[in-house]
Write a protein that holds these residues in place. Structure first.
Motif, PDB file in Angstrom:
ATOM      1  N   CYS A 105      52.501  26.814  43.232  1.00  0.00           N
ATOM      2  CA  CYS A 105      51.986  28.274  42.390  1.00  0.00           C
ATOM      3  C   CYS A 105      52.838  28.264  40.944  1.00  0.00           C
ATOM      4  N   SER A 119      45.559  33.690  42.903  1.00  0.00           N
ATOM      5  CA  SER A 119      44.396  34.091  42.177  1.00  0.00           C
ATOM      6  C   SER A 119      43.029  34.473  43.049  1.00  0.00           C
ATOM      7  N   TYR A 155      48.360  35.746  39.430  1.00  0.00           N
ATOM      8  CA  TYR A 155      48.024  36.769  38.571  1.00  0.00           C
ATOM      9  C   TYR A 155      48.346  38.046  39.287  1.00  0.00           C
TER      10      TYR A 155
END
Length: 156
Positions: A88, A65, A60
């Motif tokens: 990922c 994350s 993100y």
């Protein structure tokens, strides 16, 4: 991707465990009482007992994350001398190297051996939650195979 890696490890007769940190009641790391949390202690013991791990995490905003980073903060030294691989998933290709800060932290702080092959897949590789890109699936299996190869070589 994590489930595909797990299936590959099981197919190769590796004693392994699936841990979904979203299903654990992990606290945010506060550098104090969080380490006494039962879920954090159980997770730390599982990591400590393992020879290696594959971390499957979303990316993100150009980084792994926060939940994945929190996991390391809570379990710290349990990661020492482990072999670690990464899978990922992200929305686009712009942050494909984002796992490197996470990997560097593990290498420098806990002397983990990072498998020099990781999988980074974009949303194009999925139909909903199902991985549909066969090339990405094959790369996930390669990471699982490399985990076996590295742990065998280092623990041999």
């Amino acid at each position: 991707m994590g489930r595909i890696a797990l299936a590959r490890l099981q197919e190769r007769k590796v004693d392994c465990e699936w841990i979904d940190i979203s299903q654990l009641d992990l606290p945010l790391c506060d550098a104090d009482k969080c380490y006494l949390n039962a879920a954090a202690q159980k997770l730390g013991k599982s990591i400590e007992a393992a020879d290696g791990m594959i971390v499957s995490a979303p990316v993100y905003n150009y980084d792994v994350s926060a939940a994945a980073k929190n996991m390391i903060e809570l379990t710290g030294s349990a990661w020492e001398d482990k072999v670690v691989g990464f899978l990922c998933a992200a929305g686009g290709m712009s942050s494909y190297m984002s796992v490197m800060a996470y990997a560097n932290s593990l290498m420098l702080d806990f002397r983990t051996v990072i498998i020099p092959r990781f999988v980074y897949a974009t949303s194009d590789a999925f139909d909903g939650e199902k991985l549909v890109d066969k090339k990405v699936g094959a790369r996930v299996e390669q990471v699982a195979d490399e985990l076996i190869r590295f742990t065998t070589a280092l623990r041999g």
